[in-house]
Scaffold this motif. Structure first.
Motif, PDB file in Angstrom:
ATOM      1  N   GLY A  74       0.809  -1.216   0.000  1.00 38.66           N
ATOM      2  CA  GLY A  74       0.000   0.000   0.000  1.00 38.66           C
ATOM      3  C   GLY A  74       0.836   1.257   0.000  1.00 38.66           C
ATOM      4  N   LYS A  75       0.121   2.393   0.079  1.00 38.49           N
ATOM      5  CA  LYS A  75       0.750   3.708   0.127  1.00 38.49           C
ATOM      6  C   LYS A  75       0.064   4.549   1.197  1.00 38.49           C
ATOM      7  N   LEU A  76       0.849   5.385   1.844  1.00 34.09           N
ATOM      8  CA  LEU A  76       0.289   6.359   2.783  1.00 34.09           C
ATOM      9  C   LEU A  76      -0.187   7.586   2.017  1.00 34.09           C
ATOM     10  N   GLN A  77      -1.324   8.142   2.436  1.00 38.15           N
ATOM     11  CA  GLN A  77      -1.855   9.339   1.799  1.00 38.15           C
ATOM     12  C   GLN A  77      -2.555  10.188   2.856  1.00 38.15           C
ATOM     13  N   PHE A  78      -2.881  11.443   2.476  1.00 29.69           N
ATOM     14  CA  PHE A  78      -3.538  12.345   3.413  1.00 29.69           C
ATOM     15  C   PHE A  78      -4.939  11.837   3.733  1.00 29.69           C
ATOM     16  N   HIS A  79      -5.308  11.953   5.006  1.00 32.12           N
ATOM     17  CA  HIS A  79      -6.667  11.582   5.409  1.00 32.12           C
ATOM     18  C   HIS A  79      -7.593  12.806   5.428  1.00 32.12           C
ATOM     19  N   ARG A  80      -7.125  13.899   5.978  1.00 35.57           N
ATOM     20  CA  ARG A  80      -7.935  15.116   6.077  1.00 35.57           C
ATOM     21  C   ARG A  80      -7.116  16.280   5.531  1.00 35.57           C
ATOM     22  N   PHE A  81      -7.620  16.898   4.452  1.00 33.57           N
ATOM     23  CA  PHE A  81      -6.924  18.028   3.853  1.00 33.57           C
ATOM     24  C   PHE A  81      -7.951  18.949   3.211  1.00 33.57           C
ATOM     25  N   ALA A  82      -7.507  20.160   2.869  1.00 30.58           N
ATOM     26  CA  ALA A  82      -8.381  21.156   2.246  1.00 30.58           C
ATOM     27  C   ALA A  82      -7.585  21.939   1.225  1.00 30.58           C
ATOM     28  N   ASP A  83      -8.221  22.209   0.081  1.00 34.60           N
ATOM     29  CA  ASP A  83      -7.621  23.032  -0.968  1.00 34.60           C
ATOM     30  C   ASP A  83      -8.136  24.455  -0.854  1.00 34.60           C
ATOM     31  N   VAL A  84      -7.242  25.411  -1.042  1.00 37.29           N
ATOM     32  CA  VAL A  84      -7.573  26.831  -0.957  1.00 37.29           C
ATOM     33  C   VAL A  84      -7.671  27.390  -2.375  1.00 37.29           C
ATOM     34  N   ILE A 234      -3.668  22.398   2.420  1.00 39.08           N
ATOM     35  CA  ILE A 234      -3.314  22.223   3.833  1.00 39.08           C
ATOM     36  C   ILE A 234      -3.806  20.857   4.279  1.00 39.08           C
ATOM     37  N   ALA A 235      -2.951  20.087   4.953  1.00 45.38           N
ATOM     38  CA  ALA A 235      -3.304  18.739   5.392  1.00 45.38           C
ATOM     39  C   ALA A 235      -3.030  18.586   6.880  1.00 45.38           C
ATOM     40  N   ASP A 236      -3.897  17.818   7.534  1.00 44.95           N
ATOM     41  CA  ASP A 236      -3.700  17.456   8.933  1.00 44.95           C
ATOM     42  C   ASP A 236      -2.869  16.182   8.973  1.00 44.95           C
ATOM     43  N   LEU A 237      -1.610  16.295   9.356  1.00 44.20           N
ATOM     44  CA  LEU A 237      -0.685  15.162   9.318  1.00 44.20           C
ATOM     45  C   LEU A 237      -0.712  14.316  10.586  1.00 44.20           C
ATOM     46  N   SER A 238      -1.572  14.646  11.541  1.00 39.87           N
ATOM     47  CA  SER A 238      -1.640  13.861  12.772  1.00 39.87           C
ATOM     48  C   SER A 238      -2.303  12.506  12.547  1.00 39.87           C
ATOM     49  N   GLN A 239      -2.948  12.334  11.399  1.00 45.35           N
ATOM     50  CA  GLN A 239      -3.547  11.050  11.036  1.00 45.35           C
ATOM     51  C   GLN A 239      -3.463  10.880   9.526  1.00 45.35           C
ATOM     52  N   LEU A 240      -3.004   9.702   9.094  1.00 49.87           N
ATOM     53  CA  LEU A 240      -2.869   9.409   7.675  1.00 49.87           C
ATOM     54  C   LEU A 240      -3.733   8.206   7.309  1.00 49.87           C
ATOM     55  N   THR A 241      -3.946   8.033   6.025  1.00 50.78           N
ATOM     56  CA  THR A 241      -4.707   6.897   5.506  1.00 50.78           C
ATOM     57  C   THR A 241      -3.771   5.973   4.740  1.00 50.78           C
ATOM     58  N   ASP A 303      -2.751   6.636  13.354  1.00 48.93           N
ATOM     59  CA  ASP A 303      -2.383   7.852  14.077  1.00 48.93           C
ATOM     60  C   ASP A 303      -0.906   8.168  13.836  1.00 48.93           C
ATOM     61  N   ASN A 304      -0.627   9.461  13.705  1.00 50.57           N
ATOM     62  CA  ASN A 304       0.724   9.918  13.394  1.00 50.57           C
ATOM     63  C   ASN A 304       1.038  11.167  14.216  1.00 50.57           C
ATOM     64  N   PRO A 305       0.994  11.039  15.565  1.00 47.79           N
ATOM     65  CA  PRO A 305       1.135  12.238  16.404  1.00 47.79           C
ATOM     66  C   PRO A 305       2.488  12.929  16.271  1.00 47.79           C
ATOM     67  N   GLN A 306       3.542  12.165  16.028  1.00 51.70           N
ATOM     68  CA  GLN A 306       4.869  12.750  15.889  1.00 51.70           C
ATOM     69  C   GLN A 306       5.195  13.119  14.444  1.00 51.70           C
ATOM     70  N   GLN A 307       4.257  12.856  13.543  1.00 47.41           N
ATOM     71  CA  GLN A 307       4.437  13.161  12.121  1.00 47.41           C
ATOM     72  C   GLN A 307       5.691  12.503  11.554  1.00 47.41           C
ATOM     73  N   GLU A 308       5.940  11.265  12.017  1.00 48.38           N
ATOM     74  CA  GLU A 308       7.074  10.508  11.480  1.00 48.38           C
ATOM     75  C   GLU A 308       6.747   9.936  10.099  1.00 48.38           C
ATOM     76  N   GLY A 312       2.857   9.152   0.741  1.00 51.65           N
ATOM     77  CA  GLY A 312       3.624   8.558  -0.345  1.00 51.65           C
ATOM     78  C   GLY A 312       4.523   7.423   0.072  1.00 51.65           C
ATOM     79  N   MET A 313       4.715   7.196   1.387  1.00 57.02           N
ATOM     80  CA  MET A 313       5.557   6.088   1.831  1.00 57.02           C
ATOM     81  C   MET A 313       4.925   4.751   1.456  1.00 57.02           C
ATOM     82  N   THR A 314       5.773   3.782   1.111  1.00 57.12           N
ATOM     83  CA  THR A 314       5.316   2.437   0.785  1.00 57.12           C
ATOM     84  C   THR A 314       5.095   1.648   2.065  1.00 57.12           C
ATOM     85  N   THR A 315       4.048   0.824   2.091  1.00 57.51           N
ATOM     86  CA  THR A 315       3.725   0.029   3.268  1.00 57.51           C
ATOM     87  C   THR A 315       3.553  -1.433   2.889  1.00 57.51           C
TER      88      THR A 315
END
Length: 403
Positions: A74-84, A234-241, A303-308, A312-315
Motif C-alpha cells: 500500500g501507500k500512505l496518503q492524506f486523510h484530512r486536507f483542504a484546498d484553498v 493544507i493537510a492534517d498530518l496527525s492522522q494518515l490513511t 495515528d501519526n502524532p509525531q508526524q514521522e 507517499g511512503m510504501t507500506t
C-alpha cells in the motif's frame, strides 16, 4: 693328511647338531601346556559391527501466538486536507506561507487585491435612478392625460382616437419604469456580490495543519472558479490513511473493523496498526483489464502524532484474518498429508530414545506454522525427517562342538 683331518672333524659336528636338537626339544616341552588341562574351543562366528549412533533431527513443540493474515502492498496518503481557491477576482498581493509551514485555522494565508469595478457599478446605479425618476414623472403626466381624455369622452368633448392615444402613452410609460427597476435590481445584486467579494480578499486557512502544496505567487491574476491547481493545500498530518491493494482471491476474507498492521522501509523493525475502514467496491485503476489480475483498494487510518510517517511512503500491510494466542505451535511442513478424518500423523522422540507415532488435530494454519489443538504437549520433540530404520540384531553364538 687331509683325509685324516676331515675324519677327526666329522664326529665333532654330529655331536654339536645333536646337542642343539636336544635343547630345542626341551624348550618346546617347557612351553607346551599340560595335556590334561587343555580343552579344545570351537571357533566363534563373526558378529556384525555395532550400529553407529544416529543423530535425529527434531523440532520442539513450543507455545506462541499465531496470526492468519492477508498480505498487501500500500501507500500512505492524506486523510484530512483542504484546498484553498480564490473567492474573488483580482491579483495576488502576498503569499504568507510556504510548503512545510504549520498553520492554524482562520490564519491569513494569501492576500488578493480585488479587480476594481465597484465604482463603475455605483455610477451606473446613479444613472439608472435618475432615469427612473424621469420616467416616473413622464408616467405621472401620462396618467393625468389619460384621466382628462376619459372625462372629456364622457362629455362627448373629445375624439375616441385621443382617448386611445393617451391610454397607449400611459402603458408605454409604465413599461419603461418596470424596465428601469429591473436594471436597478440586477445592478444591486452585482454591487452586493462585489461587496461580499471585497471581504474575501483575505484567504484564510480552512483548517489547522501543515502546508503541503503552494501554487500561488505574488502578482498572479486569479478568478473565481478558475480551472487548474488550487492556490494552496493544507493537510492534517496527525492522522494518515493507508491505501492497500488486495488481490481478488483475498478480498472476500476482509471485514470492516479488523486489525491491520503495516511496516514501511523508512523505519525498519517498527510496526503501526489501524482498523479497516472501507473496501472500495470497484477495481483499482489499471487492474482487471485485458487479462490482468484484479485488485481492490482497502482503506484504514493510522495515528501519526509525531508526524514521522509521510504521504507517499510504501507500506507492507498484514490484515489479521484470525489469531491464536499462547497456542501450541508446530512447523507446518512436518504435517504431511491429512487423513480422511482431517487429522495428521507425526512421530515423537521420547526421552528413552524410542519413537512413537502420534495423531494430531490442527487449528489455524499458515504457510510456516500450525496450531496444535490435541495430540502433542509443549516441549515434546517431533521428528523433522524420516523415521530411521531399526538397527540390525546380532546372531546368537553357535554352541561348542557344533558342526
Amino acid at each position: 693328511m687331509n683325509n685324516e683331518k676331515d675324519g677327526a672333524r666329522r664326529p665333532t659336528r654330529l655331536a654339536a647338531t645333536a646337542l642343539m636338537l636336544a635343547l630345542t626339544a626341551d624348550i618346546a616341552l617347557a612351553q607346551a601346556p599340560d595335556s590334561a588341562e587343555a580343552t579344545p574351543v570351537a571357533a566363534a562366528p563373526a558378529l556384525p559391527p555395532p550400529a553407529m549412533e544416529v543423530k535425529l533431527d527434531t523440532v520442539t513443540v513450543q507455545r506462541g501466538d499465531l496470526l492468519q493474515t492477508v498480505d498487501a502492498i500500500g501507500k500512505l496518503q492524506f486523510h484530512r486536507f483542504a484546498d484553498v481557491s480564490p473567492q474573488v477576482a483580482g491579483q495576488i498581493k502576498d503569499v504568507l506561507f510556504a510548503v512545510g509551514d504549520a498553520v492554524q485555522e482562520g490564519k491569513l494565508l494569501i492576500e488578493i487585491t480585488p479587480a476594481v469595478r465597484a465604482e463603475s457599478s455605483r455610477a451606473q446605479m446613479a444613472r439608472l435612478r435618475a432615469e427612473l425618476a424621469d420616467q416616473q414623472a413622464q408616467t405621472d403626466f401620462a396618467e393625468l392625460q389619460f384621466k382628462r381624455q376619459t372625462q372629456l369622452k364622457a362629455q362627448n368633448a373629445t375624439r375616441e382616437e385621443s382617448v386611445e392615444s393617451s391610454r397607449m402613452n400611459l402603458s408605454s410609460a409604465r413599461a419603461r419604469v418596470d424596465a428601469i427597476n429591473a436594471q436597478i435590481q440586477q445592478l444591486e445584486a452585482t454591487l452586493k456580490f462585489d461587496e461580499e467579494s471585497r471581504r474575501h480578499k483575505q484567504v484564510l486557512a480552512p483548517l489547522s495543519g501543515t502546508v503541503v502544496a503552494v501554487n500561488a505567487r505574488a502578482g498572479q491574476t486569479v478568478n473565481i472558479g478558475q480551472p487548474g491547481l488550487p492556490l494552496m493545500r493544507i493537510a492534517d498530518l496527525s492522522q494518515l490513511t493507508v491505501q492497500a491493494r488486495v488481490a481478488e482471491v483475498d478480498i472476500t476474507r476482509l471485514k470492516r473493523g479488523m486489525t491491520a498492521n503495516f511496516q514501511t522501509p523508512g523505519y525498519p523493525g517498527r510496526t503501526w496498526s489501524g482498523k479497516l475502514r472501507q473496501v472500495l467496491p470497484v477495481p483499482a485503476d489499471g487492474t482487471g483489464e485485458q487479462g490482468k489480475e484484479t485488485f481492490y483498494n482497502v482503506l484504514f487510518e493510522v495515528d501519526n502524532p509525531q508526524q514521522e510517517l509521510m504521504s507517499g511512503m510504501t507500506t507492507q500491510v498484514q490484515f489479521i484474518v484470525a489469531q491464536a494466542k499462547d497456542a501450541l505451535l508446530l512447523p507446518a511442513n512436518l504435517l504431511g498429508r491429512r487423513d480422511a478424518g482431517g487429522l495428521y500423523q507425526v512421530h515423537v522422540l521420547n526421552a528413552d530414545g524410542s519413537i512413537v507415532a502420534r495423531t494430531v488435530k490442527i487449528g489455524l494454519r499458515t504457510v510456516l506454522q500450525a496450531q496444535v489443538l490435541s495430540g502433542l504437549e509443549a516441549g515434546e520433540q517431533v521428528l523433522a525427517g524420516p523415521v530411521p530404520a531399526p538397527a540390525p540384531q546380532p546372531k546368537p553364538l553357535a554352541p561348542a562342538g557344533a558342526p
